[in-house]
Design an enzyme around this catalytic site. Structure first.
Site, PDB file in Angstrom:
ATOM      1  NE  ARG A  59      -3.927  -2.011   0.112  1.00 38.52           N
ATOM      2  CZ  ARG A  59      -3.767  -3.199  -0.475  1.00 38.52           C
ATOM      3  NH1 ARG A  59      -2.682  -3.464  -1.194  1.00 38.52           N
ATOM      4  NH2 ARG A  59      -4.694  -4.117  -0.375  1.00 38.52           N
TER       5      ARG A  59
ATOM      6  CB  SER B 248      -8.926  -1.619   4.056  1.00 43.60           C
ATOM      7  OG  SER B 248      -9.377  -2.816   3.491  1.00 43.60           O
TER       8      SER B 248
ATOM      9  CD  GLU C 244      -5.679   0.540   2.534  1.00 45.82           C
ATOM     10  OE1 GLU C 244      -5.439  -0.584   3.006  1.00 45.82           O
ATOM     11  OE2 GLU C 244      -6.440   0.728   1.572  1.00 45.82           O
TER      12      GLU C 244
HETATM   13  N1  EPU Z   1     -11.830 -11.337   9.097  1.00 52.25           N
HETATM   14  C1  EPU Z   1     -12.485 -11.556  10.268  1.00 52.25           C
HETATM   15  N2  EPU Z   1     -13.383 -10.606  10.686  1.00 52.25           N
HETATM   16  C2  EPU Z   1     -13.646  -9.486   9.982  1.00 52.25           C
HETATM   17  C3  EPU Z   1     -12.958  -9.272   8.768  1.00 52.25           C
HETATM   18  C4  EPU Z   1     -12.054 -10.219   8.353  1.00 52.25           C
HETATM   19  O1  EPU Z   1     -12.262 -12.541  10.954  1.00 52.25           O
HETATM   20  O2  EPU Z   1     -14.456  -8.682  10.433  1.00 52.25           O
HETATM   21  C5  EPU Z   1     -10.885 -12.356   8.611  1.00 52.25           C
HETATM   22  C6  EPU Z   1     -11.392 -13.004   7.335  1.00 52.25           C
HETATM   23  O3  EPU Z   1     -12.254 -14.080   7.599  1.00 52.25           O
HETATM   24  C7  EPU Z   1     -10.097 -13.442   6.675  1.00 52.25           C
HETATM   25  C8  EPU Z   1      -9.088 -12.377   7.135  1.00 52.25           C
HETATM   26  O4  EPU Z   1      -9.656 -11.743   8.276  1.00 52.25           O
HETATM   27  O5  EPU Z   1      -9.693 -14.670   7.172  1.00 52.25           O
HETATM   28  C9  EPU Z   1      -8.770 -11.369   6.039  1.00 52.25           C
HETATM   29  O6  EPU Z   1      -9.963 -10.675   5.663  1.00 52.25           O
HETATM   30  P1  EPU Z   1     -10.294 -10.315   4.136  1.00 52.25           P
HETATM   31  O7  EPU Z   1     -10.193 -11.531   3.304  1.00 52.25           O
HETATM   32  O8  EPU Z   1     -11.562  -9.564   4.135  1.00 52.25           O
HETATM   33  O9  EPU Z   1      -9.101  -9.421   3.684  1.00 52.25           O
HETATM   34  P2  EPU Z   1      -8.491  -8.117   4.320  1.00 52.25           P
HETATM   35  O10 EPU Z   1      -7.072  -8.425   4.613  1.00 52.25           O
HETATM   36  O11 EPU Z   1      -9.311  -7.578   5.426  1.00 52.25           O
HETATM   37  C10 EPU Z   1      -7.604  -7.072   2.118  1.00 52.25           C
HETATM   38  C11 EPU Z   1      -7.521  -5.679   1.600  1.00 52.25           C
HETATM   39  C12 EPU Z   1      -8.814  -5.292   0.891  1.00 52.25           C
HETATM   40  C13 EPU Z   1      -9.096  -6.283  -0.222  1.00 52.25           C
HETATM   41  C14 EPU Z   1      -9.194  -7.676   0.424  1.00 52.25           C
HETATM   42  C15 EPU Z   1      -9.412  -8.786  -0.611  1.00 52.25           C
HETATM   43  C16 EPU Z   1      -6.057  -4.452   3.116  1.00 52.25           C
HETATM   44  C17 EPU Z   1      -5.964  -3.556   4.294  1.00 52.25           C
HETATM   45  N3  EPU Z   1      -7.294  -4.773   2.731  1.00 52.25           N
HETATM   46  O12 EPU Z   1      -8.599  -7.075   3.130  1.00 52.25           O
HETATM   47  O13 EPU Z   1      -8.601  -4.031   0.289  1.00 52.25           O
HETATM   48  O14 EPU Z   1     -10.318  -5.983  -0.868  1.00 52.25           O
HETATM   49  O15 EPU Z   1      -7.949  -7.979   1.089  1.00 52.25           O
HETATM   50  O16 EPU Z   1      -8.228  -9.101  -1.240  1.00 52.25           O
HETATM   51  O17 EPU Z   1      -5.020  -4.837   2.563  1.00 52.25           O
HETATM   52  C18 EPU Z   1      -8.858  -1.679   0.557  1.00 52.25           C
HETATM   53  O18 EPU Z   1      -7.625  -1.633   0.536  1.00 52.25           O
HETATM   54  O19 EPU Z   1      -9.576  -0.657   0.675  1.00 52.25           O
HETATM   55  C19 EPU Z   1      -9.495  -2.987   0.477  1.00 52.25           C
HETATM   56  C20 EPU Z   1     -10.796  -3.131   0.588  1.00 52.25           C
END
Ligand code: EPU
Length: 307
Positions: A180, A233, A303
């Site tokens: 990022r 995010s 972020e």
């Molecule tokens: N999780 C939970 N509870 C929650 C949310 C997530 O337990 O409330 C767990 C999920 O079950 C999963 C893990 O945390 O096992 C990761 O969650 P998720 O797959 O939603 O991915 P993320 O790391 O939260 C990142 C990016 C998103 C992108 C998604 C999909 C960052 C900060 N965020 O989210 O990017 O859409 O992966 O690849 O890197 C953005 O940058 O604005 C954004 C939306």
């Protein structure tokens, strides 16, 4: 901004200028005070004169893109907010000299979602992860946006940056992206605007690419809030963990300060539940950071960019 500065701006800009413009309408969070001036800049050849004028008159400026990853303070912005319009949305599909790969030259004003849809029409594969990312190409490069294992740094081969004095083509080692973050952009910050880029993509079957985009969009809709305004995010993921998981396991989903709320769908989204102010969001952010630090020992870093 005084009357003479307003006249000077009107003298060089042929497209829309709005003085004392509420930024609520220009951010996905629907939050924020007024900008002294907002320019919907349609003409490419007006960008450099605008940057020169801002520099001469000491007017702070900021390119807001589609306002998707920002929190604008309630006091607003004392300066010029630039939104890249028409002529910053050109698009030239092509291929590499040896014909093995596809290339896409695009203006920085395009949304990544739109570019990803165009790529599937052209049969260009590599930007499927961008389906549903609402920000602009320019913004997505500056912060190396990504999802589902893909990120801009993996596919970009050249970026055009314009400053008050020159147009620079950035390639090779200067395209040094981290999570990022684009390190190489730091020296242009406050001086340069990303106006376009070339992406290097693979040839693929339009139907397959479109299917991948649909699947990723569906996953996004199932796992991220869609009903309330938000800025994506809110925090960066700490190394080896997920901010959303951490916030969730601290029991913070649904926590509210004023009109701002931790999404009940995904812990790493703060949503504008009901006429939230930037102050509400910042207070909620502090509470989240404090709780996660106390119970998990981890410092969360936003972020979202603050204006
Ligand atoms: N999780 C939970 N509870 C929650 C949310 C997530 O337990 O409330 C767990 C999920 O079950 C999963 C893990 O945390 O096992 C990761 O969650 P998720 O797959 O939603 O991915 P993320 O790391 O939260 C990142 C990016 C998103 C992108 C998604 C999909 C960052 C900060 N965020 O989210 O990017 O859409 O992966 O690849 O890197 C953005 O940058 O604005 C954004 C939306």
């Amino acid at each position: 901004m005084d009357g003479s500065q307003k006249d000077k701006l009107r003298g060089i800009i042929s497209s829309t200028i709005i003085f004392e413009c509420s930024l609520k309408k220009y951010t996905s969070f629907s939050i924020g005070g007024p900008a002294e001036c907002l320019i919907l800049l349609d003409k490419k050849d007006e960008l450099q004169p605008l940057l020169r004028l801002c520099s001469l008159e000491n007017l702070p400026w900021h390119v807001i893109g589609r306002g998707t990853n920002v929190l604008v303070k309630d006091e607003g912005f004392a300066g010029v907010i630039i939104v890249l319009g028409k002529e910053f949305k050109e698009i030239h599909p092509g291929e590499t000299r040896d014909g093995k790969k596809r290339s896409l030259m695009a203006g920085a004003g395009h949304s990544l979602t739109r570019l990803s849809a165009l790529c599937s029409d052209y049969g260009f594969s590599g930007l499927e992860f961008g389906a549903g990312i609402p920000g602009t190409l320019g913004g997505s490069l500056v912060m190396n946006a990504g999802a589902w294992g893909g990120e801009m740094g993996q596919i970009v081969t050249e970026v055009t940056i314009e400053t008050a004095a020159k147009k620079i083509q950035v390639t090779g080692e200067q395209l040094d992206f981290g999570y990022r973050h684009w390190q190489g952009f730091a020296k242009y910050k406050g001086q340069g605007v990303v106006t376009g880029a070339t992406l290097l993509l693979e040839s693929g079957a339009p139907e397959e690419i479109a299917t991948t985009c649909r699947v990723l969009l569906k996953k996004r809709k199932e796992s991220q809030p869609v009903h309330f305004p938000n800025a994506g995010s809110f925090f960066k993921n700490p190394a080896g963990d997920s901010a959303g998981r951490l916030i969730d396991s601290c029991g913070l989903k649904g926590m509210r300060v004023g009109g701002a709320m931790v999404s009940t769908v995904h812990g790493n989204f703060i949503v504008n539940r009901d006429h939230a102010t930037a102050r509400d969001v910042l207070k909620l952010m502090d509470k989240i950071k404090k709780t996660v630090k106390e119970s998990k020992g981890i410092d969360l870093e936003p972020e979202v960019h603050f204006i």
